[in-house]
Design a protein around this motif. Structure first.
Motif, PDB file in Angstrom:
ATOM      1  N   SER A  42      35.892  62.562 -23.058  1.00  0.00           N
ATOM      2  CA  SER A  42      36.454  63.757 -24.184  1.00  0.00           C
ATOM      3  C   SER A  42      35.805  63.266 -25.596  1.00  0.00           C
ATOM      4  CB  SER A  42      37.835  64.165 -24.206  1.00  0.00           C
ATOM      5  OG  SER A  42      38.172  65.264 -25.078  1.00  0.00           O
ATOM      6  N   ALA A  43      35.940  62.010 -25.739  1.00  0.00           N
ATOM      7  CA  ALA A  43      35.485  61.700 -27.168  1.00  0.00           C
ATOM      8  C   ALA A  43      34.039  61.400 -27.325  1.00  0.00           C
ATOM      9  CB  ALA A  43      36.271  60.336 -27.407  1.00  0.00           C
ATOM     10  N   GLN A  44      33.387  61.019 -26.154  1.00  0.00           N
ATOM     11  CA  GLN A  44      32.070  60.467 -26.242  1.00  0.00           C
ATOM     12  C   GLN A  44      30.923  61.528 -25.479  1.00  0.00           C
ATOM     13  OE1 GLN A  44      30.875  57.543 -27.561  1.00  0.00           O
ATOM     14  NE2 GLN A  44      32.969  57.330 -28.347  1.00  0.00           N
ATOM     15  N   LEU A  45      31.528  62.655 -24.711  1.00  0.00           N
ATOM     16  CA  LEU A  45      30.641  63.736 -24.173  1.00  0.00           C
ATOM     17  C   LEU A  45      29.555  62.866 -23.603  1.00  0.00           C
ATOM     18  CD1 LEU A  45      31.171  66.525 -26.274  1.00  0.00           C
ATOM     19  CD2 LEU A  45      32.286  65.731 -24.416  1.00  0.00           C
ATOM     20  N   ILE A  61      38.927  61.853  -7.658  1.00  0.00           N
ATOM     21  CA  ILE A  61      39.011  63.237  -7.412  1.00  0.00           C
ATOM     22  C   ILE A  61      39.825  64.198  -8.660  1.00  0.00           C
ATOM     23  CG2 ILE A  61      39.774  65.036  -5.947  1.00  0.00           C
ATOM     24  CD1 ILE A  61      38.572  63.232  -3.622  1.00  0.00           C
ATOM     25  N   ALA A  62      41.181  63.568  -8.660  1.00  0.00           N
ATOM     26  CA  ALA A  62      41.955  64.230  -9.614  1.00  0.00           C
ATOM     27  C   ALA A  62      41.110  63.964 -11.208  1.00  0.00           C
ATOM     28  CB  ALA A  62      43.292  63.291  -9.728  1.00  0.00           C
ATOM     29  N   THR A  63      40.770  63.058 -11.449  1.00  0.00           N
ATOM     30  CA  THR A  63      40.029  62.915 -12.696  1.00  0.00           C
ATOM     31  C   THR A  63      38.821  63.994 -12.956  1.00  0.00           C
ATOM     32  OG1 THR A  63      40.489  60.382 -12.717  1.00  0.00           O
ATOM     33  CG2 THR A  63      38.879  61.121 -14.388  1.00  0.00           C
ATOM     34  N   GLY A  69      38.716  70.917 -15.855  1.00  0.00           N
ATOM     35  CA  GLY A  69      39.676  71.850 -16.105  1.00  0.00           C
ATOM     36  C   GLY A  69      39.815  72.076 -17.711  1.00  0.00           C
ATOM     37  N   ASP A  70      38.928  71.050 -18.411  1.00  0.00           N
ATOM     38  CA  ASP A  70      38.954  71.214 -19.947  1.00  0.00           C
ATOM     39  C   ASP A  70      37.605  71.517 -20.379  1.00  0.00           C
ATOM     40  OD1 ASP A  70      38.831  70.373 -22.654  1.00  0.00           O
ATOM     41  OD2 ASP A  70      39.735  68.528 -22.452  1.00  0.00           O
ATOM     42  N   PRO A  71      37.948  72.788 -20.957  1.00  0.00           N
ATOM     43  CA  PRO A  71      36.511  73.276 -21.402  1.00  0.00           C
ATOM     44  C   PRO A  71      35.589  72.442 -22.321  1.00  0.00           C
ATOM     45  CG  PRO A  71      38.170  74.871 -21.920  1.00  0.00           C
ATOM     46  CD  PRO A  71      38.948  73.727 -21.615  1.00  0.00           C
ATOM     47  N   ALA A  75      31.560  70.851 -18.364  1.00  0.00           N
ATOM     48  CA  ALA A  75      30.050  71.083 -18.070  1.00  0.00           C
ATOM     49  C   ALA A  75      29.552  69.461 -17.669  1.00  0.00           C
ATOM     50  CB  ALA A  75      29.371  71.749 -19.109  1.00  0.00           C
ATOM     51  N   LEU A  76      30.357  68.681 -17.907  1.00  0.00           N
ATOM     52  CA  LEU A  76      29.814  67.086 -17.924  1.00  0.00           C
ATOM     53  C   LEU A  76      29.214  66.938 -16.486  1.00  0.00           C
ATOM     54  CD1 LEU A  76      32.352  64.947 -19.620  1.00  0.00           C
ATOM     55  CD2 LEU A  76      30.031  65.588 -20.526  1.00  0.00           C
TER      56      LEU A  76
END
Length: 124
Positions: A42-45, A61-63, A69-71, A75-76
């Protein structure tokens, strides 16, 4: 320079992957847990996340599902990075939403070729 996040709870696997990718000219980040991976992604994309599957706590898989689930991170590009070699493992992981599959143990040439392909680069 492309940025890659390697996620693996096994310190030797993490160190080896980070070393190989760094010497190949990538900017490389390392995370040892699913929780740490979500925070760093999230911080580094990063341009690519190499995700171990079998980790304590939040597995790969959960990760992946949390990232999807986070917009901000949905797309990563995330590839499974695992020693799972049972027949059908690759297909099962693709069904979960992984963009690719890299096996362990690491074989330098194949590993770097697979990473280049995932990043849309020409292999060495």
């Amino acid at each position: 320079m492309k940025k890659i996040l390697v996620v693996d709870d096994e310190p030797l696997n993490l160190k080896l992957a980070v070393y190989m990718l760094s010497t190949a000219g990538y900017e490389v980040l390392g995370a040892s847990s699913g929780t740490q991976a979500v925070e760093m992604a999230s911080a580094q994309l990063p341009d690519l996340v190499l995700m171990d599957i079998q980790m304590p706590g939040m597995d790969g898989i959960a990760t992946l599902h949390q990232l999807r689930g986070d917009p901000h991170t949905a797309a990563l590009k995330v590839a499974a990075f695992t020693g799972l070699t049972k027949s059908g493992s690759s297909e099962r992981l693709h069904a979960h939403g992984f963009d690719g599959f890299l096996g362990k143990p690491i074989r330098r040439r194949e590993f770097l070729q697979d990473v280049a392909e995932l990043l849309g680069e020409s292999p060495e």
